[in-house]
Design a protein around this motif. Structure first.
Motif, PDB file in Angstrom:
ATOM      1  N   ASP A  71       0.846  -1.188   0.000  1.00  0.00           N
ATOM      2  CA  ASP A  71       0.000   0.000   0.000  1.00  0.00           C
ATOM      3  C   ASP A  71       0.884   1.242   0.000  1.00  0.00           C
ATOM      4  O   ASP A  71       2.101   1.161   0.230  1.00  0.00           O
ATOM      5  N   SER A  85      -5.282  10.221  -2.159  1.00  0.00           N
ATOM      6  CA  SER A  85      -5.935   9.162  -2.929  1.00  0.00           C
ATOM      7  C   SER A  85      -5.070   8.731  -4.111  1.00  0.00           C
ATOM      8  O   SER A  85      -5.549   8.043  -5.015  1.00  0.00           O
ATOM      9  N   LYS A  87      -2.388   6.656  -6.282  1.00  0.00           N
ATOM     10  CA  LYS A  87      -2.141   5.221  -6.371  1.00  0.00           C
ATOM     11  C   LYS A  87      -0.859   4.977  -7.172  1.00  0.00           C
ATOM     12  O   LYS A  87      -0.532   5.726  -8.079  1.00  0.00           O
ATOM     13  N   PRO A  89       0.359   1.205  -8.320  1.00  0.00           N
ATOM     14  CA  PRO A  89       0.160  -0.233  -8.101  1.00  0.00           C
ATOM     15  C   PRO A  89       1.251  -1.137  -8.666  1.00  0.00           C
ATOM     16  O   PRO A  89       0.974  -2.271  -9.061  1.00  0.00           O
TER      17      PRO A  89
END
Length: 284
Positions: A71, A85, A87, A89
Motif C-alpha cells: 500500500d 488518494s 495510487k 500499483p
C-alpha cells in the motif's frame, strides 16, 4: 544482458511534483523525461526491477520491503485532499528482496525484511512521473539513522551485483539541499542576501560533484566519507538531518571502479539541484 544504471534523483517536496507545483517545474520535467531515458524505459534495456533507496524510511538496520505488493504511505501533512488518494500499483518482488538481504549479510550488515510497510512518497511520487505504467517491480530500501557514510557506501557496494541482472538502483532524496528552516527563508531573502546564499550553494555543489564524479572508487568513497567537511554542508543538510543525502551515498557505493558519474541540474527556489547517475543514456 545490459548492466542497469544507478540514479540518485531529487524527488521534490511531498506530493507537490504530482500537483504541478511551479517551484518544481524543472524537477517534474526531469522525472518525466530525463530519468526514463537514463533507465532506458520502453527500450530492450529497460530494467526488470528497481531497488529504490528512500530518504523517508529511516531505520537502525538496513530494511528491505519484501511483500508481493505494498500500500502507499501518505507520509505528509496539510496537502490537498487529492494527495491522499494517489495510487501506484507496481508489484513488489520478494525474491529480489531476499537476494538483497543475502548480499547485505555477506557484506557484514544486519538486514531486515519488512513485508508490511507501505511505500512512502519518496517512492511513489517520483516513480509516478518516471514510470506511470507502474509495470516494473519495486523493492524499497531504508537509509540508516546513524547517517554513517561508510555503512551506506557498503550497502551500495552490496547492491552493485544486482546491476548485472538488469536491476536498477535508484536513490530518492534531495542531495543538493534539504534544510527545512533554510528552505522556508531562502525564498524571501532580499536579492543581495540570496546571491550570497546561492554562491555558498554553488560552492557546496561543486565540492560534492568533485567527490561524486571521481572514477576511482577509493577517491569517491574517501570524498563521501568526509562529506560533512565539505563547504556549507551543515547549512545544506543540518547536523542529524542528513537523511536526504544518504540515498546518494548508497548510489555512489553501487558505482563501479572507473565509472564516473554524470549529472544534470534542476532548479528549486532559484538554486541548482543536482541529480547524479552512473550508466544509462547521457541526458542534457
Amino acid at each position: 544482458m545490459p548492466v542497469a544504471p544507478v540514479v540518485a534523483l531529487s524527488h521534490g517536496g511531498g506530493p507537490l511534483p504530482l500537483l504541478g507545483d511551479p517551484n518544481h517545474k524543472t524537477i517534474i520535467y526531469s522525472l518525466k523525461n530525463r530519468v526514463p531515458r537514463i533507465l532506458g524505459l520502453g527500450t530492450p534495456s529497460q530494467p526488470r526491477a528497481i531497488v529504490l533507496v528512500t530518504a523517508h524510511w529511516t531505520t537502525e538496520l538496513p530494511t528491505i520491503s519484501s511483500g508481493k505488493s505494498h500500500d502507499l504511505l501518505y507520509d505528509y501533512y496539510n496537502f490537498p485532499e487529492e494527495s491522499y488518494s494517489l495510487k501506484y500499483p507496481a508489484p513488489g518482488e520478494p525474491d529480489i528482496a531476499t537476494a538483497i538481504r543475502a548480499a547485505f549479510e555477506e557484506a557484514g550488515l544486519q538486514p531486515r525484511l519488512d513485508e508490511k510497510r507501505g511505500w512512502d512518497h519518496g517512492v511513489f511520487v517520483p516513480l509516478t512521473l518516471v514510470n506511470p505504467k507502474a509495470d516494473i517491480p519495486v523493492v524499497q530500501l531504508s537509509v540508516l539513522r546513524s547517517e554513517d557514510p561508510a555503512t551506506h557506501l557498503r550497502m551500495g557496494a552490496a547492491l552493485a551485483r544486482l546491476r548485472a541482472d538488469n536491476i536498477a538502483i535508484v536513490g530518492s532524496g534531495f542531495a543538493s539541499f534539504h534544510n527545512f528552516s533554510t528552505m522556508r527563508s531562502v525564498r524571501n531573502l532580499p536579492p543581495a542576501q540570496f546571491a550570497v546564499f546561492k554562491a555558498d550553494s554553488d560552492e557546496w555543489n561543486s565540492a560534492l560533484t568533485t567527490a561524486v564524479s571521481a572514477e576511482s572508487m577509493d577517491s569517491r568513497w574517501d570524498g563521501l566519507k568526509a562529506w560533512r567537511r565539505m563547504p556549507h554542508a551543515d547549512r545544506m543538510h543540518p547536523p542529524g538531518g542528513g537523511e536526504h543525502f544518504m540515498p546518494l551515498v548508497v548510489c555512489a557505493g553501487a558505482a563501479g571502479e572507473g565509472e564516473g558519474a554524470k549529472f544534470y541540474k534542476d532548479q528549486y527556489s532559484g538554486l541548482d539541484i543536482f541529480t547524479y547517475y552512473w550508466g544509462g543514456e547521457q541526458v542534457e
